[in-house]
Design an enzyme around this catalytic site. Sequence first.
Site, PDB file in Angstrom:
ATOM      1  N   ARG A   1      -6.055  -8.305   0.085  1.00 16.36           N
ATOM      2  CA  ARG A   1      -6.803  -7.140   0.592  1.00 16.36           C
ATOM      3  C   ARG A   1      -8.291  -7.261   0.274  1.00 16.36           C
ATOM      4  NH1 ARG A   1      -4.872  -1.099  -0.639  1.00 16.36           N
ATOM      5  NH2 ARG A   1      -5.241  -1.568  -2.825  1.00 16.36           N
TER       6      ARG A   1
ATOM      7  N   LYS B   1      -0.640   3.177   2.746  1.00 22.12           N
ATOM      8  CA  LYS B   1      -0.857   4.631   2.797  1.00 22.12           C
ATOM      9  C   LYS B   1      -2.257   4.975   3.310  1.00 22.12           C
ATOM     10  CE  LYS B   1      -0.143   5.422  -1.647  1.00 22.12           C
ATOM     11  NZ  LYS B   1       0.085   4.065  -2.172  1.00 22.12           N
TER      12      LYS B   1
ATOM     13  N   ARG C   1       1.577  11.416  -8.074  1.00 23.93           N
ATOM     14  CA  ARG C   1       2.081  10.117  -8.511  1.00 23.93           C
ATOM     15  C   ARG C   1       2.997  10.242  -9.723  1.00 23.93           C
ATOM     16  NH1 ARG C   1      -2.479   6.774  -6.374  1.00 23.93           N
ATOM     17  NH2 ARG C   1      -1.956   4.585  -6.604  1.00 23.93           N
TER      18      ARG C   1
ATOM     19  N   ARG D   1     -11.199  -5.310  -4.490  1.00 25.90           N
ATOM     20  CA  ARG D   1     -11.160  -4.279  -5.523  1.00 25.90           C
ATOM     21  C   ARG D   1     -10.792  -4.923  -6.850  1.00 25.90           C
ATOM     22  NH1 ARG D   1      -7.503   0.704  -3.311  1.00 25.90           N
ATOM     23  NH2 ARG D   1      -6.830   0.620  -5.473  1.00 25.90           N
TER      24      ARG D   1
ATOM     25  N   ARG E   1       0.210  -2.325 -11.829  1.00 29.67           N
ATOM     26  CA  ARG E   1       0.253  -1.176 -10.922  1.00 29.67           C
ATOM     27  C   ARG E   1       1.652  -1.012 -10.325  1.00 29.67           C
ATOM     28  NH1 ARG E   1      -4.140  -2.526  -6.864  1.00 29.67           N
ATOM     29  NH2 ARG E   1      -3.811  -0.474  -5.950  1.00 29.67           N
TER      30      ARG E   1
HETATM   31  P1  AMP Z   1      -5.135   3.985  -5.104  1.00 34.80           P
HETATM   32  O1  AMP Z   1      -6.387   3.717  -4.362  1.00 34.80           O
HETATM   33  O2  AMP Z   1      -4.383   5.194  -4.586  1.00 34.80           O
HETATM   34  O3  AMP Z   1      -4.257   2.757  -5.243  1.00 34.80           O
HETATM   35  O4  AMP Z   1      -5.569   4.399  -6.600  1.00 34.80           O
HETATM   36  C1  AMP Z   1      -6.252   3.478  -7.448  1.00 34.80           C
HETATM   37  C2  AMP Z   1      -6.038   3.853  -8.899  1.00 34.80           C
HETATM   38  O5  AMP Z   1      -6.555   5.181  -9.149  1.00 34.80           O
HETATM   39  C3  AMP Z   1      -4.582   3.936  -9.343  1.00 34.80           C
HETATM   40  O6  AMP Z   1      -4.066   2.654  -9.690  1.00 34.80           O
HETATM   41  C4  AMP Z   1      -4.664   4.874 -10.539  1.00 34.80           C
HETATM   42  O7  AMP Z   1      -5.178   4.210 -11.683  1.00 34.80           O
HETATM   43  C5  AMP Z   1      -5.731   5.877 -10.076  1.00 34.80           C
HETATM   44  N1  AMP Z   1      -5.093   7.030  -9.385  1.00 34.80           N
HETATM   45  C6  AMP Z   1      -5.154   7.335  -8.052  1.00 34.80           C
HETATM   46  N2  AMP Z   1      -4.444   8.439  -7.778  1.00 34.80           N
HETATM   47  C7  AMP Z   1      -3.907   8.859  -8.959  1.00 34.80           C
HETATM   48  C8  AMP Z   1      -3.059   9.932  -9.345  1.00 34.80           C
HETATM   49  N3  AMP Z   1      -2.570  10.814  -8.455  1.00 34.80           N
HETATM   50  N4  AMP Z   1      -2.735  10.037 -10.674  1.00 34.80           N
HETATM   51  C9  AMP Z   1      -3.201   9.187 -11.580  1.00 34.80           C
HETATM   52  N5  AMP Z   1      -3.979   8.124 -11.287  1.00 34.80           N
HETATM   53  C10 AMP Z   1      -4.339   7.953  -9.991  1.00 34.80           C
END
Ligand code: AMP
Length: 215
Positions: A127, A13, A88, A160, A171
């Site tokens: 990654r 994404k 989400r 990360r 996740r």
């Molecule tokens: P991402 O970089 O989008 O994979 O986000 C990393 C982490 O941030 C996720 O695993 C969640 O813990 C948190 N996170 C990101 N976006 C959201 C969201 N819309 N709602 C809740 N937690 C989020």
Amino acid sequence: MRLVLLGAPGAGKGTQADILKEKFGIPHISTGDIFRSNIKNNTELGKKAKEYIEKGLLVPDEITVNIVKNRLEEEDCKRGFILDGFPRTIPQAEFLDKILAELNMNLDYVLNIHVPDEELVKRLSGRRVCQKCGKSYHVIYNPPSLENICDDCGSNLIQRDDDKEETVLNRLKTYHQQTEPLIEYYKNQGKLVTAIGQEKIEDTTKEVLKALGVN
Ligand code: AMP
């Protein structure tokens, strides 16, 4: 173009959002990036978010939705935006519908990038991200020209914390339980389009543009 990108962690994404951002000249809003920058700067929001992120859990909706609301109200979102990683959960999607209605806006598309779970685990564990500019690489599929150095800004690449194996599995579980139901939610709204994530970034971009009806 007002677009939401759906898809499991590791589906691509963020990478595709960066490409679409250049193509359409609209902001890329990633809630994950917003949380990570708050964690780096040790803000109150960052301290709260970290507890959840490092366990592979979602940050609670009441924290997350206000961040998005404030961001969508900014001037640069008037011409469009790409939401990456939000919504989400179903309550987040309902909240998004509400704020967009208040702002007199409509989503054009919700694009689901589909990648099978086994592939996601391979992608996430390989990654690496630039610790300065956030650009994403993969040790096998998309390596930098010089090992561990960002092609764009020359800073070091890191893994990360939440890309470590145990967190990755959590996740993915969180994704299936809480985020996947959004596919049906947006299908019912007639907004859903799908692209199958390919091994090569440019091949996924072709699928994405085809799904969006753009050349
Ligand atoms: P991402 O970089 O989008 O994979 O986000 C990393 C982490 O941030 C996720 O695993 C969640 O813990 C948190 N996170 C990101 N976006 C959201 C969201 N819309 N709602 C809740 N937690 C989020």
